[in-house]
Design a protein around this motif. Sequence first.
Motif, short mmCIF file in Angstrom:
data_model
loop_
_atom_site.label_atom_id
_atom_site.label_comp_id
_atom_site.label_asym_id
_atom_site.label_seq_id
_atom_site.Cartn_x
_atom_site.Cartn_y
_atom_site.Cartn_z
N GLY A 78 -4.98 69.76 -49.81
CA GLY A 78 -4.32 68.81 -50.69
C GLY A 78 -3.84 69.46 -51.97
O GLY A 78 -2.71 69.25 -52.40
N ARG A 79 -4.68 70.27 -52.57
CA ARG A 79 -4.31 70.90 -53.84
C ARG A 79 -3.22 71.94 -53.63
O ARG A 79 -2.25 72.00 -54.38
CB ARG A 79 -5.56 71.55 -54.46
CG ARG A 79 -5.47 71.76 -55.95
CD ARG A 79 -6.83 72.09 -56.54
NE ARG A 79 -7.40 73.29 -55.95
CZ ARG A 79 -8.58 73.35 -55.33
NH1 ARG A 79 -9.32 72.27 -55.24
NH2 ARG A 79 -9.03 74.48 -54.81
N TRP A 80 -3.36 72.78 -52.63
CA TRP A 80 -2.42 73.89 -52.43
C TRP A 80 -1.05 73.44 -51.93
O TRP A 80 -0.03 74.00 -52.31
CB TRP A 80 -2.99 74.90 -51.44
CG TRP A 80 -4.11 75.74 -52.00
CD1 TRP A 80 -5.08 75.33 -52.87
CD2 TRP A 80 -4.36 77.12 -51.72
NE1 TRP A 80 -5.92 76.38 -53.13
CE2 TRP A 80 -5.52 77.47 -52.45
CE3 TRP A 80 -3.73 78.07 -50.91
CZ2 TRP A 80 -6.04 78.77 -52.40
CZ3 TRP A 80 -4.27 79.36 -50.85
CH2 TRP A 80 -5.40 79.70 -51.60
N THR A 81 -1.06 72.48 -51.00
CA THR A 81 0.22 72.13 -50.36
C THR A 81 0.71 70.73 -50.72
O THR A 81 1.87 70.41 -50.48
CB THR A 81 0.08 72.17 -48.82
OG1 THR A 81 -0.78 71.10 -48.41
CG2 THR A 81 -0.49 73.49 -48.34
N GLY A 82 -0.17 69.88 -51.26
CA GLY A 82 0.22 68.51 -51.57
C GLY A 82 0.14 67.58 -50.38
O GLY A 82 0.48 66.41 -50.48
#
Lengths: 144, 429
Positions: B139-143
């Motif tokens: 979630g944080r890295w790719t959204g």
Amino acid sequence: MPAALEVLNPAADPPTLAIAFALARVPAGFPSPADDHLEAPLDLNEHLIKHPAATFIVRASGDSMRDAGIHDGDLLIVDRSLSPRNGSIVVACVDGELTVKRLQKCGGRPYLTPENPAYPALWIDAGSTFEVWGVVTNCIHRLH
Amino acid sequence: MSLPTAFTGSTKPRVFALADCNNFYASCERVFNPALRARPVVVLSNNDGCVVSRSNEAKAAGIGMGVPVYQVRSLIAKHKAAVFSSNYALYGDLSRRVMQVLARFTPSLEIYSIDEAFLSLDGIREPGAHAAELRATVGRWTGIPVSVGIGPSKALAKLAARAAKQAPMGVFACPDEPAGRDALLESTALQDVWGIGPGFARRLERGGIRNALDFARADARWIKRALGVVGLRLALELRGETCLALEEVPPAKREIATSRSLAYPTADKGELEQALAAYVSRAAEKLRGQHATAGALWIFLHTDQYRNEPQHYGSRMAVLPVPTDDTAELMAVALELFRATYRPGHRYRKAGAILTDLRHGSVQGSLFDARDREKSRRLMAALDAANRAWGTGTVRYAAEGFEKPWRTLCNSRSQRYTTRWDELLSVAT
């Protein structure tokens, strides 16, 4: 590491930039046996992008970050895997709108500052949604 | 059916996770346009304008899956839903990124579809915590939001992933104790079991089987007679036995995938090209069997995770200029993608090709069938020569003409933010 061109243009061959460069300084007659294996053209992606899966390239528009060296039309390398520090330049998301600013904290409350005296700082209201979309690690500014 | 351990091999309990991207295409649209998080999002297929992906808000608004957009116009207006035509360049690139992040969390990643992958979590002390960390990192890295299901077999992990969509933290583990597992199976309708289509479901219902628990408990010989060995394996998987290799798993919806483990790991470019060409050829056959064409082609390559040598998970997608079912054409694109993905010095163990953006009913006809390669090749060559001489698009497939009613929809495609310099996201300073 995968090349940025892989990130940007899946149909093209990485690497993007081939600059021949002699790595080992050899005083006399004894070339390093490793040279044959280790020499590869310099790859700017390796220099600019530490986390390829988390890194996106966006284009800056506007002049509010001028004094930080970010000009209208510059390319920004944005790494979403990094945690922002106080003073990091970030792509922030305020009430669904993305903006590039310097992130500051004052008493635990975040605010966003421009780098141009013509613009005011942006305080985040308690009722606003705010998050850091990614941390800007590099700015690419074309000079020629 | 329980076999002595000597026959089933390892006695070690296996742990699988299925990471499944939530409403993948709709979620991709939100990454670069966060304002969309406050609105329902709908993505349409490129050829016929049917709904192919919906955000949770769009589902709640009653916008159905697969329905033509004109039937839900009023719902779209009423709920101010944002409507996009498919942007496979963007979805393919975000999928590649998600898979790269997932690969950091397992020694063994098996890409199952553009938005799903199985991970082996064998030997991980707290699979639930590991899955939560994985989910947060993706979630944080790719959204992209993902749900993770955990279970002792792939079928149970898949079942758990369905439950994970409802779970507050997006992670659900199939219960270890029999009572809990039975309850989960009992609450699962037959058609929601992985690999059970309407045909299988009807045959099972005739045999008095109403839900996944009945199916798992049914007599093995009866299942084998009714559904064949594939059906039997599904039932065994629901009992927690690992018996499906990736290549045997039922195909994902809306995609045609062929992937195999290679007989031995190889770094040989020629061997890999041959393998990939064979997979594409099979996928194209399946495609023609469905009277469909593909608008996008996706390939992937993995090294062998269990070997202590350089690792690479590569995948790339191409959006085809014209949807096709032509083997030669798909193969040429696949090999081009392969050459851009392949890294010398890595010994690859798995490869696969996935055809997606499938369109039914606009087949180009047998003229392009691979059974007449020579004719097809000559035709392509003539077509290419004409286009070179007189400009791109001078001579085109007839199929292009059939899509005109939806051409305007291409205007509602989002930018190809990650693959085109001239379509980068613009962010105000």
